[in-house]
Design an enzyme around this catalytic site. Structure first.
Site, PDB file in Angstrom:
ATOM      1  N   HIS A  21       0.850  -1.192   0.000  1.00  0.00           N
ATOM      2  CA  HIS A  21       0.000   0.000   0.000  1.00  0.00           C
ATOM      3  C   HIS A  21       0.889   1.247   0.000  1.00  0.00           C
ATOM      4  CE1 HIS A  21       0.865   0.423   4.249  1.00  0.00           C
ATOM      5  NE2 HIS A  21       0.221  -0.701   4.570  1.00  0.00           N
ATOM      6  N   HIS A  24       3.979   1.485   2.385  1.00  0.00           N
ATOM      7  CA  HIS A  24       5.225   0.818   1.973  1.00  0.00           C
ATOM      8  C   HIS A  24       5.939   1.660   0.914  1.00  0.00           C
ATOM      9  CE1 HIS A  24       2.569  -2.800   2.864  1.00  0.00           C
ATOM     10  NE2 HIS A  24       3.556  -2.961   3.723  1.00  0.00           N
ATOM     11  N   CYS A 130       0.755 -12.941  20.261  1.00  0.00           N
ATOM     12  CA  CYS A 130      -0.128 -12.557  19.145  1.00  0.00           C
ATOM     13  C   CYS A 130       0.509 -13.047  17.860  1.00  0.00           C
ATOM     14  CB  CYS A 130      -0.338 -11.044  19.074  1.00  0.00           C
ATOM     15  SG  CYS A 130      -1.240 -10.579  17.562  1.00  0.00           S
ATOM     16  N   CYS A 133       1.157 -10.160  15.331  1.00  0.00           N
ATOM     17  CA  CYS A 133       2.344  -9.346  15.613  1.00  0.00           C
ATOM     18  C   CYS A 133       3.604 -10.196  15.622  1.00  0.00           C
ATOM     19  CB  CYS A 133       2.229  -8.660  16.969  1.00  0.00           C
ATOM     20  SG  CYS A 133       0.896  -7.479  17.103  1.00  0.00           S
ATOM     21  N   CYS A 155      -5.387  -8.707  21.215  1.00  0.00           N
ATOM     22  CA  CYS A 155      -4.330  -7.794  20.767  1.00  0.00           C
ATOM     23  C   CYS A 155      -4.979  -6.509  20.266  1.00  0.00           C
ATOM     24  CB  CYS A 155      -3.518  -8.433  19.635  1.00  0.00           C
ATOM     25  SG  CYS A 155      -2.461  -7.237  18.781  1.00  0.00           S
ATOM     26  N   HIS A 158      -4.474  -6.163  16.363  1.00  0.00           N
ATOM     27  CA  HIS A 158      -5.130  -7.098  15.460  1.00  0.00           C
ATOM     28  C   HIS A 158      -6.584  -7.379  15.821  1.00  0.00           C
ATOM     29  CE1 HIS A 158      -0.912  -7.744  14.427  1.00  0.00           C
ATOM     30  NE2 HIS A 158      -1.413  -7.941  13.227  1.00  0.00           N
ATOM     31  N   LYS A 307      -4.830   5.666  10.377  1.00  0.00           N
ATOM     32  CA  LYS A 307      -3.504   5.197  10.004  1.00  0.00           C
ATOM     33  C   LYS A 307      -3.613   4.107   8.940  1.00  0.00           C
ATOM     34  CE  LYS A 307       0.244   2.359  11.574  1.00  0.00           C
ATOM     35  NZ  LYS A 307       0.451   1.090  12.260  1.00  0.00           N
ATOM     36  N   LYS A 310      -1.231  -2.508   8.165  1.00  0.00           N
ATOM     37  CA  LYS A 310      -1.226  -3.769   7.455  1.00  0.00           C
ATOM     38  C   LYS A 310      -2.449  -4.599   7.776  1.00  0.00           C
ATOM     39  CE  LYS A 310       2.496  -5.403  10.528  1.00  0.00           C
ATOM     40  NZ  LYS A 310       3.867  -5.899  10.435  1.00  0.00           N
TER      41      LYS A 310
HETATM   42 ZN   LIG Z   1      -1.214  -8.368  17.244  1.00  0.00          ZN
END
Ligand SMILES: [Zn+2]
Length: 529
Positions: A21, A24, A130, A133, A155, A158, A307, A310
């Site tokens: 995206h 990156h 997680c 992560c 998390c 996520h 933001k 990902k």
């Molecule tokens: Zn996570």
């Protein structure tokens, strides 16, 4: 004899499972512009990017797609990551993949070295893990689940429950390095920038460091721990080593590329600054290797106030922008509109407005007007400047000052400031033409010398702009360079030295100026919505 000054720069290696995206692409473009700028400043330059391909999540996705994890990674590299670099015109020197033998062997050699010198020990770890992560979480970092995850720890990044993992782990004695890290931040303030990120990391390290669990037994998609093959290396420990594996570091033999280019500058997003400014230098200190030259954390791109991340599907594919505006405009826009190091907002309206005002009307139109006037009034042969007045001297001075300010800004990675400085030359030249009105002077046969001086001054200003902007907008400046006849007179654009760009009078009178298509074509309005 002193070695030539070097400059090496890296991007984070991209997590291969992500969809590329604009976040990156932003990191890539910033590193690429800094690399091109330094290379054109005469420094021995090297730039690196690549992909991070190990870990449980990649294994799971590959299995779900019915292929091996390596096949899965190969496909994503070929179909997503290498094409991304082309889309935004990145001229990286190397591309490292963590599944390459050259990388895996370095991870093992590095780990063995730390094990042999007592920086790694075995212990038991129990914690909340997680998978998204790829890291253990402190309880304080977790939030209460809701809905289907009611009653579970989740998390916050996520939004999914963490797993409780208990396993034998190898640990890296990171706690040993607290004071040395604090000394590093103190003695080398530009090691970690910007200051906002630096302050946050300093207070984090002051609170004390835990040893770091660096191996996993629960899955096997990773680099094997060399003395215990029932463990694979923790993905972050593995991934960070790409910066030295790509340079061919070895514990016992000479590594010419490593000697030449290490330590590098690391461009990272601020969310991974901690890995790069705490874990990574501690690893290097343990191995008795120099720490990075600098870790520079850029801010987040906000789209509609959120933001780009990902895990949220708010990502915009870079090709959506380049297909409409071109790669030069992509590169220019993100580096000009956002203060490098701070968060910034992306919007199509802002991109479109800046494209029109700054690139098409500002720089592009200036170039087209000058090239076509030399064609019309001088048969395409660049005339000499013989009547230098205060107006011309002012252009020379603005240019010299812009080069000095842009160079100083680029040293600090303040790319937006460098662009603003260069743009004073664009604005000054546009003002000069408006004031001098060469199209009127051309009607008076008595004033041919004046006309020639104006046209030369404008063309020579464009020569300097082509050099200064070539790292940012390589395609447009290349077109302009050819049209000015500079390629035959002065050699290739990328061989021109930025520190010399402000030296007046390089483009020789007599250079053959040829017609040029518009550098930044008009965009159909509906295409941008
Ligand atoms: Zn996570």
């Amino acid at each position: 004899m002193a070695a030539a000054e070097t400059f090496s720069i890296t991007t984070p290696i991209f997590y291969v499972n992500d969809a590329p995206h604009i976040g990156h692409a932003y990191t890539e473009v910033a590193a690429d512009v800094l690399a091109r700028w330094n290379r054109q400043s005469g420094r021995d330059t090297w730039s690196l990017t690549g992909t991070d391909e190990h870990g449980q999540k990649i294994l799971r996705t590959a299995v779900a797609n019915g292929v091996t994890p390596k096949e899965w990674a190969d496909k994503l590299v070929d179909e997503a990551w290498v094409p991304l670099l082309k889309t935004i015109d990145i001229a990286n020197d190397d591309f490292v993949r963590t599944t390459e033998v050259r990388h895996e062997s370095v991870v093992q050699a590095f780990l063995q070295k730390l094990y042999d010198t007592g920086f790694i020990y075995d212990g038991e770890y129990e914690g909340f893990y997680c998978v998204g992560c790829e890291e253990f979480k402190q309880q304080g970092d977790l939030v209460d689940g809701a809905g289907e995850f009611d009653g579970q720890w989740v998390c916050p990044i996520h939004g999914r429950p963490v797993e409780v993992l208990k396993e034998k782990n190898y640990f890296f004695r990171m706690s040993d390095f607290q004071q040395r890290l604090l000394d590093l931040y103190e003695s080398q303030p530009d090691f970690l920038q910007p200051d906002s990120v630096r302050n946050e990391i300093v207070s984090f390290v002051r609170r004390g460091l835990d040893d770091l669990s660096i191996s996993r037994q629960s899955f096997d998609w990773g680099v094997r721990v060399p003395w215990d093959d029932s463990h694979v290396v923790y993905v972050w420990f593995d991934a960070l080593l790409n910066y030295v594996s790509a340079l061919g570091w070895e514990p016992t033999a000479d590594a010419p590329a490593f000697e030449r280019f290490w330590p590098s500058n690391h461009i990272v997003g601020k969310d991974i600054a901690r890995f790069h400014s705490v874990i990574w230098p501690a690893m290097l200190m343990a191995a008795d290797l120099p720490v990075p030259r600098r870790v520079f954390a850029h801010g987040w791109l906000l789209v509609g106030g959120e933001k780009m991340s990902k895990s949220k599907l708010t990502g915009i594919a870079p090709s959506q922008i380049t297909e409409v505006f071109g790669s030069d405009a992509f590169r220019y826009y993100f580096l000009r509109a956002i203060n490098f190091g701070q968060d910034g907002s992306f919007s199509w309206e802002d991109l479109s407005a800046r494209y029109q005002a700054e690139l098409a009307n500002g720089f592009g139109n200036l170039a087209s007007r000058v090239v076509s006037m030399v064609g019309r009034y001088c048969d395409g042969i660049l005339p000499p400047a013989t009547e230098v007045t205060e107006a011309e001297e002012r252009i020379h001075a603005v240019l010299a000052s812009a080069v000095a300010r842009a160079e100083a800004a680029m040293e600090r990675f303040a790319i937006h400031e460098a662009l603003a400085a260069i743009w004073t030359v664009v604005d000054e030249l546009n003002g000069y033409l408006t004031e001098q009105e060469p199209w009127k002077v051309a009607k008076d046969e008595e004033r041919t010398a004046r006309l020639h001086t104006i046209l030369y001054t404008a063309a020579e200003g464009l020569r300097a702009l082509a050099v200064l902007l070539s790292p940012v907008t390589p395609q447009a400046t290349q077109k302009l360079w050819r049209a000015l006849g500079a390629e035959s007179a002065l050699g290739s654009l990328t061989d021109q030295r930025i520190p010399d760009a402000g030296e007046w009078g390089q483009l020789p009178a007599g250079a053959v100026v040829s017609p040029m298509e518009g550098l930044f074509p008009r965009i159909e309005q509906e295409a941008t919505v």
